[in-house]
Design an enzyme around this catalytic site. Structure first.
Site, PDB file in Angstrom:
ATOM      1  N   GLY A  31     -12.341  12.699  -0.524  1.00 49.21           N
ATOM      2  CA  GLY A  31     -13.141  11.513  -0.816  1.00 49.21           C
ATOM      3  C   GLY A  31     -13.450  11.337  -2.292  1.00 49.21           C
ATOM      4  O   GLY A  31     -14.292  10.538  -2.659  1.00 49.21           O
ATOM      5  N   ASP A  51     -11.507   2.518  -5.525  1.00 50.07           N
ATOM      6  CA  ASP A  51     -11.095   3.753  -6.203  1.00 50.07           C
ATOM      7  C   ASP A  51     -10.229   3.455  -7.422  1.00 50.07           C
ATOM      8  O   ASP A  51     -10.411   4.043  -8.484  1.00 50.07           O
ATOM      9  CB  ASP A  51     -10.296   4.645  -5.246  1.00 50.07           C
ATOM     10  CG  ASP A  51     -11.146   5.200  -4.123  1.00 50.07           C
ATOM     11  OD1 ASP A  51     -12.249   4.684  -3.904  1.00 50.07           O
ATOM     12  OD2 ASP A  51     -10.701   6.160  -3.472  1.00 50.07           O
TER      13      ASP A  51
HETATM   14  O1  PMV Z   1     -11.562   8.537   0.843  1.00 48.04           O
HETATM   15  P1  PMV Z   1     -11.868   7.754  -0.359  1.00 48.04           P
HETATM   16  O2  PMV Z   1     -12.851   8.327  -1.267  1.00 48.04           O
HETATM   17  O3  PMV Z   1     -10.669   7.244  -1.049  1.00 48.04           O
HETATM   18  O4  PMV Z   1     -12.722   6.483   0.105  1.00 48.04           O
HETATM   19  C1  PMV Z   1     -12.258   5.491   0.913  1.00 48.04           C
HETATM   20  C2  PMV Z   1     -13.260   4.392   0.874  1.00 48.04           C
HETATM   21  C3  PMV Z   1     -13.090   3.392   2.006  1.00 48.04           C
HETATM   22  O5  PMV Z   1     -14.070   2.387   1.780  1.00 48.04           O
HETATM   23  C4  PMV Z   1     -13.344   4.052   3.342  1.00 48.04           C
HETATM   24  C5  PMV Z   1     -11.696   2.773   2.005  1.00 48.04           C
HETATM   25  C6  PMV Z   1     -11.429   1.876   0.828  1.00 48.04           C
HETATM   26  O6  PMV Z   1     -10.235   1.645   0.551  1.00 48.04           O
HETATM   27  O7  PMV Z   1     -12.367   1.359   0.197  1.00 48.04           O
END
Ligand code: PMV
Length: 318
Positions: free
Chosen positions: A91, A139
């Site tokens: 995450g 991200d």
């Molecule tokens: O797993 P991570 O930190 O890349 O987070 C994903 C975040 C979500 O909201 C679940 C998916 C997204 O693409 O925003």
């Protein structure tokens, strides 16, 4: 004697954690993400064949790098090496950091000196979207810009860029936040983003409660934005804990995440899982980082004390 000059470019991306709004952001709700000083470096060298860490480039092992090369590189073969401090599938944005740093390194190899943040963030989002099926630009924008980034439905102050995909539209902003220390707790269990996103999607499609929860998370994120503006750490912490409860009710928490969030409750302003969930990390806001880190360790997690990083992706050597 003749020397052969090989062009080498090193690009470095920060990692990130999501402070508010994960999952809801996939449905166009707002989110706030924080870049952190855990570097991921991509070393790109002109070569005779496309490789990643000495292995032939292939879709199964290097989906993000391959897609970045296929869609955004017109030059000859490149050897890529990844040097990363970012734990994978936790995450913290390792796939976005790989994508963003790869694209920056390729641009460096193509002769660009200055990174055009908007163009880079948008291509990185396209790469993530095409690999993951469904994704938000959270991200990729945070790894590109660094600092703290807010995604919103409407354009506001400090707008960086706008991303449109299918029915969703995200306005991406730079956000200034108060000086704060966060402690991450890694469960060391792999959280698979696409699985968690698909799980929430199934729930969302069949349940009014899930759709309402997504909207509530969006409202909390807007409230958190105001609390951040005022530097009100108590309110921010409370909203983090509330956001965590909503994420649990969407089914993306697990036993270990619950245990770590509970373990820090008396040492922090608030805590929540961060990112896709189902494993991965939680994050606590605290002014007692050492004590909070110890509580995470005692509960079986791996703590990391982090500060927001001002640096986005950059080319460090050419
Ligand atoms: O797993 P991570 O930190 O890349 O987070 C994903 C975040 C979500 O909201 C679940 C998916 C997204 O693409 O925003």
């Amino acid at each position: 004697m003749s020397t052969i000059h090989q062009t080498v470019v090193i690009a470095v991306s920060p990692a990130k954690f999501i402070l508010f709004g994960e999952h809801a952001v996939v449905y166009g709700e707002p989110a706030i993400a924080v870049a952190i000083d855990l570097p991921l470096r991509i070393i790109a060298t002109e070569a005779k064949a496309f490789t990643v860490d000495g292995q032939a480039l292939n879709e199964r092992s290097h989906a993000y790098i391959k897609r970045a090369i296929d869609n955004y590189w017109e030059g000859g073969p490149v050897a890529i090496e990844i040097r990363s401090d970012v734990p994978r599938a936790s995450g913290l944005g390792s796939s976005a950091a790989v994508t963003v740093a790869t694209l920056a390194a390729l641009r460096g190899l193509a002769g660009e000196d200055k990174i055009e943040e908007e163009a880079l963030a948008k291509s990185a989002f396209e790469v993530e979207f095409s690999v993951q099926g469904r994704a938000s630009p959270t991200d990729t924008s945070t790894c590109t810009h660094g600092n703290v980034v807010m995604l919103a439905r409407k354009a506001g102050e400090n707008l960086l860029w706008h991303v449109q995909k299918e029915d969703n539209s995200w306005y991406i902003h730079h956000l200034d936040i108060p000086d704060a220390t966060f402690v991450l707790g890694n469960t060391r269990q792999r959280g698979r983003t696409w699985e968690m996103v698909a799980k929430v999607r199934r729930y969302y499609d069949k349940s009014g409660h899930a759709r309402e929860t997504i909207r509530e998370i969006g409202d909390m994120t807007l409230e958190a934005n105001k609390a951040l503006g005022k530097g009100d750490l108590v309110a921010i912490g409370e909203l983090m804990t509330k956001n965590h409860m909503r994420l649990s009710s969407l089914g993306v928490s697990n036993k270990m995440l619950e245990k770590l969030v509970k373990a820090v409750s008396s040492h922090s302003y608030g805590a929540k899982l961060t990112g896709a969930g189902g494993g991965g990390c939680m994050v606590a806001l605290t002014d007692r980082p050492e004590r909070t880190a110890k509580a995470i360790e005692n509960a079986g997690g791996t703590p990391m004390i982090v500060k927001p990083s001002k640096q986005g992706v950059r080319i460090v050597k050419k």
